[in-house]
Design an enzyme around this catalytic site. Structure first.
Site, PDB file in Angstrom:
ATOM      1  N   GLU A 176       0.805  -1.107   0.246  1.00  0.00           N
ATOM      2  CA  GLU A 176      -0.098   0.026  -0.161  1.00  0.00           C
ATOM      3  C   GLU A 176       0.865   1.262   0.144  1.00  0.00           C
ATOM      4  O   GLU A 176       0.054   2.295  -0.190  1.00  0.00           O
ATOM      5  CB  GLU A 176      -0.831  -0.037   1.299  1.00  0.00           C
ATOM      6  CG  GLU A 176      -2.194  -0.933   1.027  1.00  0.00           C
ATOM      7  CD  GLU A 176      -3.097  -1.224   2.273  1.00  0.00           C
ATOM      8  OE1 GLU A 176      -2.591  -0.592   3.305  1.00  0.00           O
ATOM      9  OE2 GLU A 176      -4.013  -1.624   2.194  1.00  0.00           O
ATOM     10  N   GLU A 221       7.114 -21.340   8.721  1.00  0.00           N
ATOM     11  CA  GLU A 221       7.528 -20.468   9.779  1.00  0.00           C
ATOM     12  C   GLU A 221       8.804 -21.236  10.739  1.00  0.00           C
ATOM     13  O   GLU A 221       9.273 -20.373  11.292  1.00  0.00           O
ATOM     14  CB  GLU A 221       6.360 -20.290  10.791  1.00  0.00           C
ATOM     15  CG  GLU A 221       5.932 -21.128  11.363  1.00  0.00           C
ATOM     16  CD  GLU A 221       4.519 -20.697  12.485  1.00  0.00           C
ATOM     17  OE1 GLU A 221       4.958 -20.872  13.474  1.00  0.00           O
ATOM     18  OE2 GLU A 221       3.975 -20.033  11.942  1.00  0.00           O
TER      19      GLU A 221
END
Length: 297
Positions: free
Chosen positions: A83, A114
């Site tokens: 963004e 992860e």
């Protein structure tokens, strides 16, 4: 580490009857818990401000802001990163989001990614990590191996490191030049850190990137003067931004934007400094793209 000792993993004694609550009761319980998140973030403002300083320094010397995380934490970093270009007119390579398991893991979870410190090392090397960069490791638990490995590698390469965790005494804090800890406590749904912890991480990322871009002259007042006007709504917003910034009418703002080839910053300087678009663009270049400095010059 015994995960049961982490605040984000413990059971919330205020929601032990979650499955018996009416929808209204459940939503009110969630809202009550969410109200505590902003205050937890507020207590970490000194550390967030310190992180802003190091990110600004990185970007000013040609480095980058690199978010690094797994699962919800990594997705939040990616969301903030994507963004930034439309909001602040930056190149897409200035703020990057790295997610354990790759970009595809944003939509479909890659189980086990992860747990790989080596995965973070490979991901950072793939984007050409340098000592000028700042790496922000996001992990609600504060001990995700992918993030630990990434921060350790970044530090070894001379990059600045920042950690964001939602528990105290987080493991990732040990690998950070600036450690941000926002203890959000037990979740409404035990262990579901996409809830309060995720909200806290989003707030921190919002603050970090917005404050950084403001320091870099990407805003004027509270206006998005460097946004990319890529659709009808944003073209209209750009016109209103120029009108507000220059205290003029929309028609005058539209003419200035046309002369400035749609660049709001140039249009604002054109109007406030009463100069041509070419002169306005030159003033901005000489002022490191800062509107106030360009007008004052």
């Amino acid at each position: 580490m015994d995960l049961s000792t982490l605040g984000t993993e413990t059971r919330n004694d205020r929601t032990t009857d979650l499955d018996r609550m009416s929808p209204t009761e459940l939503l009110l319980a969630m809202n009550d818990e969410d109200r505590s998140v902003a205050q937890a973030v507020r207590r970490a403002v000194p550390e967030i401000a310190a992180a802003v300083d190091v990110v600004v320094a990185s970007l000013r010397q040609g480095g980058r802001l690199i978010y690094l995380g797994a699962g919800t934490s990594g997705r939040i970093g990616m969301l903030d990163a994507v963004e930034i270009p439309p909001t602040f007119g930056t190149s897409p390579d200035r703020v990057i989001g790295l997610l354990a398991g790759g970009a595809g893991a944003f939509g479909v979870a890659v189980e086990g990614a992860e747990d790989s410190p080596a995965g973070a090392v490979a991901d950072l090397d793939a984007v050409g990590l340098t000592a000028r960069d700042t790496v922000v490791g996001l992990a609600a638990s504060g001990r995700t191996p992918y993030v630990v490995g990434g921060l350790a590698h970044a530090r070894a390469r001379g990059a600045t490191t920042v950690s964001v965790a939602c528990n105290r005494d987080a493991v990732i804090s040990r690998y950070a030049d600036v450690a941000i800890e926002v203890p959000t406590g037990p979740e409404v749904l035990t262990g579901s850190t996409r809830l309060k912890a995720g909200t806290a991480e989003k707030l921190v990322c919002n603050m970090l990137s917005t404050a950084t871009m403001a320091r870099l002259g990407k805003v004027y007042g509270n206006l998005m003067v460097d946004m990319n006007a890529t659709n009808e709504k944003l073209v209209d917003r750009a016109r209103r931004i120029v009108a507000e910034a220059a205290d003029t009418d929309l028609d005058t703002a539209a003419r200035a934007l046309a002369a400035a080839h749609g660049h709001a910053k140039t249009a604002i300087v054109l109007l406030l400094a009463n100069c041509t678009a070419e002169e306005a663009a030159a003033r901005l270049r000489d002022a490191d793209d800062d509107v106030r400095a360009a007008v004052a010059a």
